[in-house]
Scaffold this motif. Structure first.
Motif, short mmCIF file in Angstrom:
data_model
loop_
_atom_site.label_atom_id
_atom_site.label_comp_id
_atom_site.label_asym_id
_atom_site.label_seq_id
_atom_site.Cartn_x
_atom_site.Cartn_y
_atom_site.Cartn_z
N TRP A 175 0.81 -1.22 0.00
CA TRP A 175 0.00 0.00 0.00
C TRP A 175 0.84 1.27 0.00
O TRP A 175 1.99 1.28 0.45
N ASP A 176 0.23 2.36 -0.45
CA ASP A 176 0.68 3.70 -0.09
C ASP A 176 0.20 3.87 1.35
O ASP A 176 -1.01 3.84 1.63
N GLU A 179 -2.74 6.06 2.35
CA GLU A 179 -4.04 5.54 1.93
C GLU A 179 -4.53 4.47 2.90
O GLU A 179 -5.70 4.43 3.29
#
Length: 352
Positions: A175-176, A179
């Motif tokens: 993931w980022d 986010e």
């Protein structure tokens, strides 16, 4: 009136006692010690139903293809973002996926599993499919859905959380992080659960993981002593999946987790590479750790109340409550799912 008698396991004391259970209309009328008042309908070793702490039940649709492939898969190739299992899930028709999940639930119930925590991929649509499979099932489920893509969308999260129990995220490495943090905060703001895979393939920053305020962490195969101490201090449980880890050439450092004070539970993980069998998972755990038979069985049980944080085990033999236990032939020390001769779950009873 149905009477079951034999050696009964009390999860609170972790001891067996000779006793019996009388049931009528899906309710326990009486549970006592010693000999039953009349000849029992079934006799054997009585255990509470297991709880499978981590599953991806839809993966069972890929079982035959993966097992027949004969190849050695890496985590990235098989279950990572864009991996083979995700391609198979995406190309499978909805009706087939629902049927496959129903098959997985049937297998679990007949193996003495009364509930499971499923990390369901596929976004809102995937959550709907899981709910469709659960319709009419006796087995319980903690439904942990996730966004369709590894990105935060408020409207999508609102819709997912309305039909699920929380979010079961993939690792922070996928993931980022900004986010993912939005997703975790959103779930918590709605009073839902948030759980996450962590440090399975590579070690990940445990500080970042804990900042997400998860209710549970899955795997921690590459965790360090300091990581385990931090998890224990946070009061979180870690779910390990020895059979799945072995498939990928790894082993969870369970003894180190326990030495640090971590609350460890067992799950079967991906249904295409590991059996939906907690007896087998407990046996796999004992083969790589110093955990004894009784403690390995307790790692397969569900607490009452908060399913992630509670430590009081289910009172499966409470008078006036629905039964939640299985009956085995023979001693528990050598038992497997093949030895389950009876499953009692509320008004449902299955016999072999």
């Amino acid at each position: 009136m149905v009477i079951v008698a034999g050696d009964i396991f009390d999860a609170q004391s972790a001891q067996f006692f000779e006793g019996y259970v009388e049931m009528e209309n899906g309710i326990i009328v009486h549970a006592g010690r010693g000999a039953p008042p009349k000849a029992p309908d079934m006799r054997g070793t009585v255990l509470p139903l297991f709880f499978n702490w981590h599953t991806h039940v839809a993966d069972i649709i890929a079982r035959e293809r993966i097992q027949k492939s004969g190849r050695k898969w890496t985590i990235e190739e098989l279950v990572g973002p864009g991996g083979e299992k995700h391609r198979i899930l995406e190309e499978t028709r909805d009706a087939e996926l629902v049927s496959a999940m129903c098959q997985a639930m049937w297998e679990m119930a007949h193996n003495g599993i009364g509930g499971f925590c499923d990390f369901r991929e596929g976004g809102l649509h995937g959550a709907y499919l899981l709910n469709s499979a659960l319709a009419g099932q006796k087995i319980g489920c903690m439904r942990m859905a996730r966004p369709a893509k590894n990105a935060y969308d408020r409207a999508e999260l609102d819709a997912i959380l309305k039909i699920s129990d929380g979010i079961g995220a993939s690792a922070i490495s996928d993931w980022d992080y900004s986010e993912l943090k939005k997703v975790a905060r959103h779930a918590k703001s709605e009073g839902k659960k948030f759980a996450i895979h962590a440090s399975e393939r590579v070690r990940e920053d445990i500080g970042l993981v804990l900042d997400l305020k998860p209710d549970a962490i899955v795997h921690m195969t590459q965790g360090t002593d300091r990581d385990f101490a931090a998890v224990a201090d946070a009061g979180l449980l870690v779910v390990v999946c020895p059979s799945s880890s072995k498939f990928f050439g790894m082993r969870p450092p369970v003894d180190k987790m326990l030495a640090a004070g971590v609350n460890v539970k067992l799950g079967t993980d991906n249904a295409m590479i590991a059996s939906l069998d907690m007896f087998e998972e407990a046996r796999a755990l004992r083969s790589i750790s110093s955990v004894n038979l009784i403690d390995s069985l307790r790692m397969c049980l569900s607490p009452t109340g908060n399913i992630f944080n509670g430590k009081n085990y289910s009172r499966s033999l409470s008078e006036g409550a629905p039964p939640e236990f299985m009956v085995l032939k023979g001693a528990v020390s050598s038992a497997g799912s093949k030895d389950v001769i009876g499953v009692f779950l509320g008004k449902y009873s299955g016999r072999r």
